[in-house]
Design an enzyme around this catalytic site. Structure first.
Site, short mmCIF file in Angstrom:
data_model
loop_
_atom_site.label_atom_id
_atom_site.label_comp_id
_atom_site.label_asym_id
_atom_site.label_seq_id
_atom_site.Cartn_x
_atom_site.Cartn_y
_atom_site.Cartn_z
N CYS A 1 -2.14 2.80 8.92
CA CYS A 1 -3.19 1.87 8.50
C CYS A 1 -4.39 1.91 9.43
O CYS A 1 -5.52 1.66 9.02
CB CYS A 1 -2.67 0.43 8.47
SG CYS A 1 -1.24 0.17 7.43
N HIS B 1 0.86 -1.19 0.00
CA HIS B 1 0.00 0.00 0.00
C HIS B 1 0.90 1.23 0.00
O HIS B 1 1.97 1.22 0.61
CB HIS B 1 -0.86 0.07 1.28
CG HIS B 1 -2.11 -0.76 1.26
ND1 HIS B 1 -2.53 -1.49 2.35
CD2 HIS B 1 -3.05 -0.93 0.29
CE1 HIS B 1 -3.67 -2.10 2.05
NE2 HIS B 1 -4.01 -1.78 0.82
N1 ARG Z 1 -4.04 -7.16 6.45
C1 ARG Z 1 -4.38 -5.92 5.81
C2 ARG Z 1 -4.34 -6.09 4.30
O1 ARG Z 1 -3.50 -6.79 3.83
C3 ARG Z 1 -3.47 -4.82 6.24
C4 ARG Z 1 -3.84 -3.46 5.72
C5 ARG Z 1 -2.86 -2.40 6.02
N2 ARG Z 1 -3.38 -1.13 5.68
C6 ARG Z 1 -2.71 -0.11 5.15
N3 ARG Z 1 -3.30 1.02 5.01
N4 ARG Z 1 -1.49 -0.24 4.69
O2 ARG Z 1 -5.13 -5.54 3.58
#
Ligand code: ARG
Length: 293
Positions: free
Chosen positions: A286, A183
């Site tokens: 996150c 991300h």
């Molecule tokens: N387990 C989640 C996923 O893989 C973690 C999300 C992390 N969020 C972020 N904004 N980077 O989607």
């Protein structure tokens, strides 16, 4: 946004500009159902045990820190069976009272999209329902009047076009290439809500160059010559997955180099450990969605 306070000029050799704190409104979700039961990023290993009580306690520290700093934090109810809902940054992207909803890439998280949109609508936001796959503020970051948008792992390039249509703003597409940084908010931190004039001191953003392809690295270098570039070491402990109010930057206690870089530029790093939530591949940013009215 109201001006709260400015950072004191700490040392004589500091070339840092005075930082201004802006009051923020955030959406968070208590990780009452947090666990790692599937793998959708390289950090997630269902065989490793998770401790939900510890996740909640660490999350609480982040929540309390925001309140102590004077920010407003809203909560969305956690839903059983949606362990990743704690990562509210993925729930949407909001500017000027408009919420562009999320459409998750993986089936495990798809039901979160409507749950967040329902919350936005119930709380007075105009909801723009997404057609394209996108994971909200996890991949979209507002810097001044420009939206930086990530692609490569989760949000699609088509969602970047949709985003530009919804908000009528310039969208800069950046391609992520390292699966650990899937991300955009794991590879870029927006430090100052206002785009600076340039110059070494301003440091509008911080980023991890190696998380991006060459064209995106060149674009970032061109747009943000004053940016903080973090080391691979600090990137690897999710140092960039941090939240800034323009003065205070909440970061992982493991990101030692980044902590020093922030101090040099006049920011005030505050260390909050979310090690348990890192088991799900998420950190401070996150767990934080900005609600912009
Ligand atoms: N387990 C989640 C996923 O893989 C973690 C999300 C992390 N969020 C972020 N904004 N980077 O989607």
């Amino acid at each position: 946004m109201s001006t709260q306070s400015t950072a004191p000029a700490t040392s004589a050799d500091s070339a840092a500009v005075a930082r201004i704190q802006h009051r923020r409104t955030y959406l968070m979700c208590r990780p009452e159902h947090f666990t790692v039961s599937y793998t959708i990023n390289p950090w997630m290993e269902p065989a490793n045990p998770t401790d939900t009580a510890k996740a909640v306690a660490q999350w609480q520290k982040l929540y309390d820190t925001y309140l102590e700093l004077g920010h407003e934090v809203h909560l969305i109810d956690p839903i059983e069976g949606l362990p990743d809902m704690v990562y509210t940054a993925n729930g949407g992207f909001l500017i000027d009272g408009v919420a562009y909803g999320a459409k998750f890439r993986f089936a495990e998280r798809v039901p979160e999209g409507p749950a967040f949109m329902e919350w936005f609508a119930a709380n007075g936001f105009e909801v723009a329902e997404p057609v394209e796959v996108n994971e909200g503020e996890g991949d979209f970051l507002l810097v001044g009047d420009v939206i930086l948008a990530g692609t490569g792992f989760r949000s699609t390039g088509d969602s970047h076009r949709e985003l530009a249509d919804v908000f009528g703003k310039e969208v800069v597409s950046l391609t992520l290439v390292d699966p650990r940084f899937y991300h955009l908010d794991t590879a870029i931190a927006v430090l100052d809500p206002v785009q600076g004039e340039g110059g070494v001191e301003h440091a509008t953003i911080a980023y991890l160059p190696h998380a991006f392809d060459e064209a995106s690295q060149a674009e970032l270098a061109r747009r943000y010559p004053d940016a903080i570039q973090v080391s691979d070491e600090d990137g690897a402990v999710f140092g960039l997955n941090s939240s800034s109010d323009g003065l205070n930057v909440i970061i992982s206690p493991r990101a030692k180099g980044f902590e020093a870089q922030l101090r040099e530029r006049g920011y005030n790093p505050i260390l909050v450990d979310l090690s348990e939530l890192l088991l799900g591949g998420g950190g401070i940013k996150c767990c934080t969605l900005e609600l912009r009215r």
